[in-house]
Write a protein that holds these residues in place. Structure first.
Motif, PDB file in Angstrom:
ATOM      1  N   GLY A  93      -2.975 -15.125  35.587  1.00 36.48           N
ATOM      2  CA  GLY A  93      -1.756 -14.350  35.769  1.00 36.48           C
ATOM      3  C   GLY A  93      -0.716 -15.068  36.618  1.00 36.48           C
ATOM      4  N   ILE A 122      -4.130 -11.346  39.631  1.00 34.67           N
ATOM      5  CA  ILE A 122      -3.079 -10.370  39.925  1.00 34.67           C
ATOM      6  C   ILE A 122      -3.510  -9.726  41.245  1.00 34.67           C
ATOM      7  CG2 ILE A 122      -1.842  -8.327  39.094  1.00 34.67           C
ATOM      8  CD1 ILE A 122      -1.389 -10.699  37.258  1.00 34.67           C
ATOM      9  N   LEU A 127       2.885  -5.939  39.010  1.00 33.96           N
ATOM     10  CA  LEU A 127       2.630  -6.908  37.951  1.00 33.96           C
ATOM     11  C   LEU A 127       3.816  -7.869  37.862  1.00 33.96           C
ATOM     12  CD1 LEU A 127       1.284  -4.511  35.153  1.00 33.96           C
ATOM     13  CD2 LEU A 127      -0.033  -5.943  36.730  1.00 33.96           C
ATOM     14  N   PHE A 131       3.455 -11.168  33.178  1.00 32.64           N
ATOM     15  CA  PHE A 131       2.265 -10.449  32.719  1.00 32.64           C
ATOM     16  C   PHE A 131       2.442  -9.953  31.286  1.00 32.64           C
ATOM     17  CE2 PHE A 131      -0.125  -6.488  32.136  1.00 32.64           C
ATOM     18  CZ  PHE A 131      -1.391  -6.848  32.566  1.00 32.64           C
ATOM     19  N   PRO A 144      -5.277  -6.249  34.080  1.00 31.31           N
ATOM     20  CA  PRO A 144      -5.060  -7.045  35.288  1.00 31.31           C
ATOM     21  C   PRO A 144      -6.232  -6.911  36.268  1.00 31.31           C
ATOM     22  CG  PRO A 144      -3.765  -5.013  35.389  1.00 31.31           C
ATOM     23  CD  PRO A 144      -4.519  -4.979  34.087  1.00 31.31           C
TER      24      PRO A 144
END
Ligand SMILES: Nc1nc2c(ncn2[C@@H]2O[C@H](COP(=O)(O)OP(=O)(O)OP(=O)(O)O)[C@@H](O)[C@H]2O)c(=O)[nH]1
Ligand SMILES: Nc1nc2c(ncn2[C@@H]2O[C@H](COP(=O)(O)OP(=O)(O)OP(=O)(O)O)[C@@H](O)[C@H]2O)c(=O)[nH]1
Length: 440
Positions: A93, A122, A127, A131, A144
Motif C-alpha cells: 500500500g 496501511i 486510506l 489505495f 487494507p
C-alpha cells in the motif's frame, strides 16, 4: 480431517513474512532442493475462531533482475493455484500498484479458487488515494491491513475462513479406506497408483455431485472401498505439474492430513532420505498408519543379504515407526504389487481395531508384574486400570496415581506389551495418563 490450505503470494518486500509470522503457529519447514540453491519453504498450522488451517509461504524471491522476479512470481502463483484452497495476494500500500502486480493478477483472475486482494502497510486509519488503484486489478474489494501494527488482521482472517470449501471428506462413506501415496518426486508414486488401478478386480468409480475438481481417485476392490487422496497432480502430468512437482512435499503433508493409511514410497536406488524422514515423522505424529513401500526393487543388484540390509537401514532411519510394514516392490515388473492393497486393508483394520478392556487389563497387569513401574523418592507409579478410548489411531487411557512418576521408557514398554498381545501393525498407538486420586 481435511485442513484447508491458504497460500500467500506477492512481490518481494510487500510484507508476506511479517504477515505470516503474525498468524503462524507450529512450523514445519520444507527444504526445496534446486541445483545450486537450498531454500526453506514454510508450511505452518494456524488457527482462527476454532478453524485450523494450513498456511504456505510460496517462497521468498531473491530480488534479482526484474525478469527473474516476474518469472518467480508467476511460479508462486501457479503453486498457489494448484495447491491452495484460498489465495491471499498481497500488495504494498505504500508503493502502490506496480506492473508486476498486474501481471500476477492476470493469472489469479483465471483461477476458480477464491483470491483475496490484501493491501499491506496501511498503518493508519486513513486510506491513501493510491489505495483505490488496486480496484483495477479486478480481484474485488482490496482489504487494507497493517501487518506491523496488527491492523485489519481479524477481519481478513474472517474473510479467509468464510471462503473455505465444504469439508471434502464428507463425500466418502465411513468404511472407505483413505490412502495417501506420498514420497519424493520420481520415486514411482504414479506408476504404483496406475498399476494398482489397472489390476483386474479394481474398479475406478466416479465421484458424483462434487463441484470441486476431482482431486481424489475412489475405487473398489472385491467389495472394499478405497480412495487415493489427492491424485490429480500425480496421475495427470500437466505442464503446470512439471513446474511444481517439487511441491509434491507440500501436497504430501496435506494428503496425510486427510488419509487413514499412508504409503510412503521410497526409491530403492536412493534409500531413505531426510525428506522421507520428515514426512514419515509427520504421519506418525498425526496418528496415521504407514506402510513403507520400497519401489524400483528391479534395479537393485541383490544377494541374500540385500533385503535385510535395507530393512535394517529403514528401521535405523525411521526408528520411531518400527510398526510400519515394509514392502519391496517394482511397479515396472509388477513384482509383489498385489501385496500393496492387501496390506492397506490389513493395516486399516489394525488402525481401527478395538480391544476388550478385560483383556487389556490382563496384559497390563502381567506387564507390571514382570517389570515394576518406575518409582521416585520412595513413591512408586501405580497403575489402576486401562481402557481404549478411541481408534484411528488406537488411543488408550491409563489411570494412575501420579503423572510425575511416569517415564517414557516405561510407556514404551507398555506399548510393546500391548503390541505383542494385540498386534496393531502399521499404526501408532497413543497412550495418555489420567490421575485418579487415592487408592479407591
Ligand atoms: N510500514 C509497514 N511496514 C511493513 C508492514 N509489513 C511489513 N513491513 C516491512 O516491509 C519489509 C518487508 O517485509 P517482509 O515481511 O520481509 O516482506 P516479504 O514480502 O516477506 O519479502 P520477501 O521475503 O522478500 O518475499 C520489512 O521491512 C517489514 O518491516 C506494515 O504493515 N507496515
Ligand atoms: N526401474 C523402475 N523404474 C520405475 C519403477 N517405478 C517407476 N519407475 C520409473 O521412475 C520414473 C518416475 O516414476 P513416476 O511414477 O512418474 O514417479 P512419481 O513419484 O509419480 O513422480 P512425480 O509425479 O514426479 O512425483 C518413471 O520414469 C518410471 O517409469 C520401478 O519399479 N522400476
Amino acid at each position: 480431517m481435511a485442513k484447508p490450505i491458504v497460500a500467500i503470494v506477492g512481490r518481494p518486500n510487500v510484507g508476506k513474512s511479517t504477515f505470516f509470522n503474525r498468524i503462524a503457529g507450529k512450523r514445519i519447514s520444507i527444504v526445496e532442493d534446486k541445483p545450486g540453491v537450498t531454500r526453506d519453504r514454510i508450511y505452518t498450522e494456524a488457527e482462527w475462531l476454532n478453524n485450523t488451517f494450513t498456511m504456505i509461504d510460496t517462497g521468498g524471491i531473491e530480488p534479482d533482475t526484474q525478469d527473474i522476479i516476474l518469472s518467480q512470481m508467476r511460479r508462486q502463483a501457479e503453486i498457489a493455484i494448484e495447491t491452495a484452497d484460498v489465495i491471499v495476494f498481497m500488495v504494498d500500500g505504500r508503493e502502490g500498484l506496480t506492473a508486476s502486480d498486474e501481471d500476477v493478477a492476470n493469472m489469479l483472475r483465471r483461477t476458480k479458487k477464491p483470491v483475496l486482494l490484501v493491501v499491506n502497510k496501511i498503518d493508519t486509519k486513513d486510506l491513501p488515494s493510491s489505495f483505490y488503484d488496486f480496484y483495477q486489478l479486478g480481484l474485488g474489494e482490496p482489504i487494507p491491513i497493517s501487518s506491523v501494527n496488527s491492523l485489519g488482521l481479524g477481519d481478513l482472517l474472517d474473510e479467509i475462513i468464510a471462503k473455505f470449501p465444504e469439508d471434502r471428506d464428507e463425500i466418502y462413506e465411513d468404511d472407505t479406506i483413505k490412502v495417501a501415496v506420498i514420497g519424493k518426486p520420481n520415486v514411482g508414486k504414479s506408476s504404483i497408483i496406475n498399476t494398482i488401478l489397472g489390476e483386474e478386480r479394481v474398479i475406478v468409480s466416479d465421484i458424483a455431485g462434487t463441484t470441486r475438481d476431482a482431486i481424489d481417485t475412489p475405487f473398489t476392490h472385491e467389495e472394499d472401498k478405497y480412495v487415493f487422496i489427492d491424485t490429480a497432480g500425480i496421475r495427470r502430468k500437466s505442464r503446470i505439474h512439471e513446474n511444481i512437482e517439487k511441491y509434491s512435499v507440500i501436497r504430501s503433508f496435506t494428503a496425510v492430513d486427510r488419509a487413514d493409511v499412508c504409503l510412503l514410497v521410497i526409491d530403492a536406488s536412493e534409500g531413505v532420505t531426510e525428506q522421507d524422514t520428515k514426512i514419515a515423522g509427520y504421519a506418525h505424529e498425526q496418528g496415521k498408519s504407514t506402510i513403507i513401500v520400497v519401489n524400483k526393487w528391479d534395479v537393485v543388484e541383490k544377494d541374500t543379504h540385500t533385503m535385510n540390509q535395507y530393512i535394517k537401514d529403514i528401521k535405523d532411519k525411521l526408528s520411531f515407526m518400527l510398526y510400519a510394514p515394509i514392502l519391496f516392490v517394482s511397479a515396472k515388473t509388477k513384482q509383489r504389487m498385489y501385496q500393496i492393497l492387501e496390506t492397506i486393508k490389513f493395516v486399516s483394520n489394525q488402525h481401527a481395531m478395538r480391544v476388550q478392556t478385560g483383556m487389556l487389563n490382563d496384559i497390563i497387569g502381567e506387564a507390571t508384574l514382570l517389570n515394576q513401574p518406575p518409582s521416585d523418592k520412595g513413591k512408586r507409579l501405580k497403575i489402576y486400570y486401562a481402557t481404549q478410548v478411541s481408534v484411528r489411531p488406537p488411543t488408550f487411557i491409563i489411570f494412575i496415581n501420579d503423572r510425575e512418576l511416569t517415564h517414557f521408557s516405561y510407556t514404551r514398554y507398555l506399548e510393546n506389551k500391548i503390541r505383542e498381545a494385540f498386534g496393531f501393525e502399521g499404526t501408532p498407538i497413543w497412550i495418555q495418563y489420567r490421575e485418579k486420586g487415592g487408592d479407591e
